[in-house]
Design a protein around this motif. Structure first.
Motif, short mmCIF file in Angstrom:
data_model
loop_
_atom_site.label_atom_id
_atom_site.label_comp_id
_atom_site.label_asym_id
_atom_site.label_seq_id
_atom_site.Cartn_x
_atom_site.Cartn_y
_atom_site.Cartn_z
N TYR A 125 35.84 38.94 49.16
CA TYR A 125 36.71 39.36 48.05
C TYR A 125 37.70 40.44 48.49
CZ TYR A 125 38.20 41.29 43.60
OH TYR A 125 38.97 41.75 42.57
N LYS A 172 43.51 37.63 44.14
CA LYS A 172 42.24 37.92 43.45
C LYS A 172 41.58 36.65 42.91
CE LYS A 172 42.46 42.16 44.43
NZ LYS A 172 41.71 42.58 45.61
N SER A 184 37.90 35.73 44.02
CA SER A 184 36.79 35.51 43.08
C SER A 184 36.15 34.14 43.31
CB SER A 184 37.28 35.65 41.63
OG SER A 184 38.20 34.63 41.30
N LEU A 220 37.28 38.40 37.55
CA LEU A 220 38.65 38.51 37.06
C LEU A 220 38.74 39.29 35.75
CD1 LEU A 220 39.88 34.91 37.97
CD2 LEU A 220 40.40 37.06 39.16
#
Length: 194
Positions: free
Chosen positions: A24, A30, A34, A146
């Motif tokens: 990560y 992102k 994730s 998230l």
């Protein structure tokens, strides 16, 4: 299963959550981070490792609670090992900014975000157990990351990587453990016929 077997399976779980944390932190996107983080939970489920956030919602009897304490200790040791190896390898990752953001939240915010993460983790494991479809693992992991929900074991890794060991960090981890547990247990009670 003996306490030593639980401890070892828990250390492995913490270790692979740490690997997920490394992934990560290593990617700029992102959403991709994730998605790739879910490798940790997928490995835990398929290998039969013990992750606190994946087990607490399924505790049926009071006598199982000591196993949860062993699981938490093992998960912490596993995250510490992964963080130590990442630091020793001088990987180009840094969790200090992430940890600072987490420690800037007040404890109530952290608690509520942890409850929501506990719900996601319970649903991930329960739905996967019923359907054996990895989407039920991947989607909740992506959702909790998230959305900024707080996962106690992932945060153990981030805190260890950043060298954040003070009383404030300890208090936040305890709050996250409590919130994750309550969130998972609320959905695990099943006041309806499933």
């Amino acid at each position: 299963m003996s306490k030593m077997q639980i401890l070892m399976k828990s250390i492995y779980a913490g270790f692979v959550i740490g690997i997920g944390g490394i992934i990560y932190l290593s990617v700029e996107n992102k959403i991709m981070g994730s998605l790739l983080f879910s490798f940790g939970l997928l490995t835990i489920v398929t290998q039969g490792f013990y992750l606190y956030t994946g087990k607490i919602g399924f505790v049926k009897e009071f006598k199982e609670l000591p196993d949860m304490a062993v699981t938490i200790c093992g998960n912490y040791i596993g995250t510490m090992i992964t963080a130590g190896l990442a630091n020793a390898a001088q990987l180009k990752i840094d969790s200090s900014k992430l940890v600072d953001v987490k420690l800037d939240h007040n404890l109530w915010n952290v608690f509520f975000l942890s409850v929501l993460c506990g719900v996601m983790m319970y649903l991930a494991i329960d739905n996967y157990n019923k359907n054996k479809n990895i989407v039920f693992i991947i989607a909740p992991v992506m959702i909790f990351i998230l959305s900024g929900f707080e996962h106690s074991i992932a945060n153990m890794f981030y805190f260890n990587l950043a060298g954040s060991f003070g009383p404030k960090s300890f208090g936040y981890i305890l709050t996250m453990l409590a919130g994750n547990g309550i969130g998972a247990r609320v959905f695990g009670i099943r006041p309806y016929n499933a």
